[in-house]
Design a protein around this motif. Sequence first.
Motif, PDB file in Angstrom:
ATOM      1  N   ASP A 138     -27.219   4.626   0.587  1.00 28.49           N
ATOM      2  CA  ASP A 138     -25.765   4.384   0.501  1.00 28.49           C
ATOM      3  C   ASP A 138     -25.569   2.959   0.014  1.00 28.49           C
ATOM      4  OD1 ASP A 138     -23.307   5.996   2.316  1.00 28.49           O
ATOM      5  OD2 ASP A 138     -22.860   4.085   1.337  1.00 28.49           O
ATOM      6  N   TYR A 179     -13.324   2.367   2.040  1.00 30.92           N
ATOM      7  CA  TYR A 179     -12.624   2.307   3.327  1.00 30.92           C
ATOM      8  C   TYR A 179     -13.465   1.482   4.287  1.00 30.92           C
ATOM      9  CZ  TYR A 179     -15.615   6.295   4.656  1.00 30.92           C
ATOM     10  OH  TYR A 179     -16.687   7.113   4.898  1.00 30.92           O
ATOM     11  N   SER A 185     -19.992   6.227 -10.181  1.00 30.24           N
ATOM     12  CA  SER A 185     -20.705   6.858  -9.059  1.00 30.24           C
ATOM     13  C   SER A 185     -20.960   8.348  -9.298  1.00 30.24           C
ATOM     14  CB  SER A 185     -19.898   6.699  -7.766  1.00 30.24           C
ATOM     15  OG  SER A 185     -19.807   5.340  -7.429  1.00 30.24           O
ATOM     16  N   TYR A 201     -11.259  12.864 -10.342  1.00 26.29           N
ATOM     17  CA  TYR A 201     -12.212  13.193  -9.271  1.00 26.29           C
ATOM     18  C   TYR A 201     -12.707  14.630  -9.457  1.00 26.29           C
ATOM     19  CZ  TYR A 201     -13.859  14.718  -4.693  1.00 26.29           C
ATOM     20  OH  TYR A 201     -14.608  15.266  -3.681  1.00 26.29           O
ATOM     21  N   LYS A 239     -16.520  16.296 -10.472  1.00 30.52           N
ATOM     22  CA  LYS A 239     -17.236  17.286  -9.649  1.00 30.52           C
ATOM     23  C   LYS A 239     -17.580  18.522 -10.487  1.00 30.52           C
ATOM     24  CE  LYS A 239     -17.545  15.146  -5.733  1.00 30.52           C
ATOM     25  NZ  LYS A 239     -18.838  14.842  -5.127  1.00 30.52           N
ATOM     26  N   VAL A 265     -12.877  18.770   4.607  1.00 32.74           N
ATOM     27  CA  VAL A 265     -13.759  18.657   5.771  1.00 32.74           C
ATOM     28  C   VAL A 265     -13.151  17.656   6.766  1.00 32.74           C
ATOM     29  CG1 VAL A 265     -16.138  18.263   6.483  1.00 32.74           C
ATOM     30  CG2 VAL A 265     -15.654  18.976   4.124  1.00 32.74           C
TER      31      VAL A 265
END
Length: 338
Positions: free
Chosen positions: A31, A37, A105, A155, A159, A185
Amino acid sequence: MKILVTGAAGFIGCHVTRYLLSRGDQVVGLDNVNDYYDVNLKLDRLKLIDSHEQASNFQFVKMDLADKEGMAKLFAEEQFDKVVHLAAQAGVRYSIENPHAYIDSNIVGFMNILEGCRHQQVKHLVYASSSSVYGANEEMPFSVHHNVDHPLSLYAATKKSNELMAHTYSSLYGLPTTGLRFFTVYGPWGRPDMALFLFTKNILAGKPIDVFNYGKHRRDFTYVDDIVEGVVRTLDKTATANPDWTGMSPDPGTSKAPWRVYNIGNNQPVELLTYISTLEEKLGKKAEMNLLPLQPGDVPDTYANVEDLVNDVDYKPSTTVAEGIDRFVQWYRDYYQA
Ligand code: NAD
């Protein structure tokens, strides 16, 4: 089994890591602990992993996925049997104003994962895709067999791109890959940018909550333990091609290795207003709501058809929204002394 878990300081990665340690796997967690955040929450998740009774089987590597040389070196030095790739720039809304973070990323980083897996002949790469790839798809429930390629946010586009890139690596280079489209989730150690966390924080502080789409949209909220169970069952299953599998897969004649994409959701969508009233009940406090229109990039409803995952790995989501919210609230009150 030596497994690389990327995003180990993240919400889902921390839970997956602990589960793998519990059953005796060796885990390398990667990571970059970025500040999208609260960094302290990420560091506390790593402390939680370090407090696991099998923590001697855990090694942490602080690295950015987009570091091409660093990633190549890591794969060359460690022989991973399998990879669970969860690190990504998450968040639909943030992607509207910060597109580059998603390319770095989720595209460049994903490419480095694919290359590492290919060169080290990793037996199975399982990676996080997202329900957001369905865009404004109106065919309910969402099925991987629907042809969807109209993502409403960058985003979602990254994906969907991951699924396509993985297809090339499975079919051309023989890397077995499985993409799991996660559906909203939630659970303990959850993300501060997500609705349940924000709502809980504001309700407890007596502040109003922003409720988009006037609370009318439905989400297939999925409890984190059910996700972890599905991820690990999938990871265990596929080292070899299995013609009986029903998940979306390429023509077996043209692909060197299995490439699959599954939905992983609760299969029971709940309206946002109902979710909020369950939270109010668990908190013993009423929410003050700012009812607002649907946000750009957000999809109206989500509902996962999980038949393929049930058929192929006996996936059984078992946590009701009431139980899951209760566990989240217990964690939140304990962690924040609220
Ligand atoms: P998270 O943000 O808590 O975890 C992701 C972790 O990846 C973070 O700890 C972050 O520091 C790390 N990371 C981000 N960019 C990195 C980079 N370039 N290099 C190294 N590390 C990096 O998110 P999460 O909720 O645990 O999500 C895990 C995965 O599941 C993500 O791929 C996300 O897109 C996907 N997903 C999550 C949800 C959900 O509801 N939580 C829904 C759909 C898909």
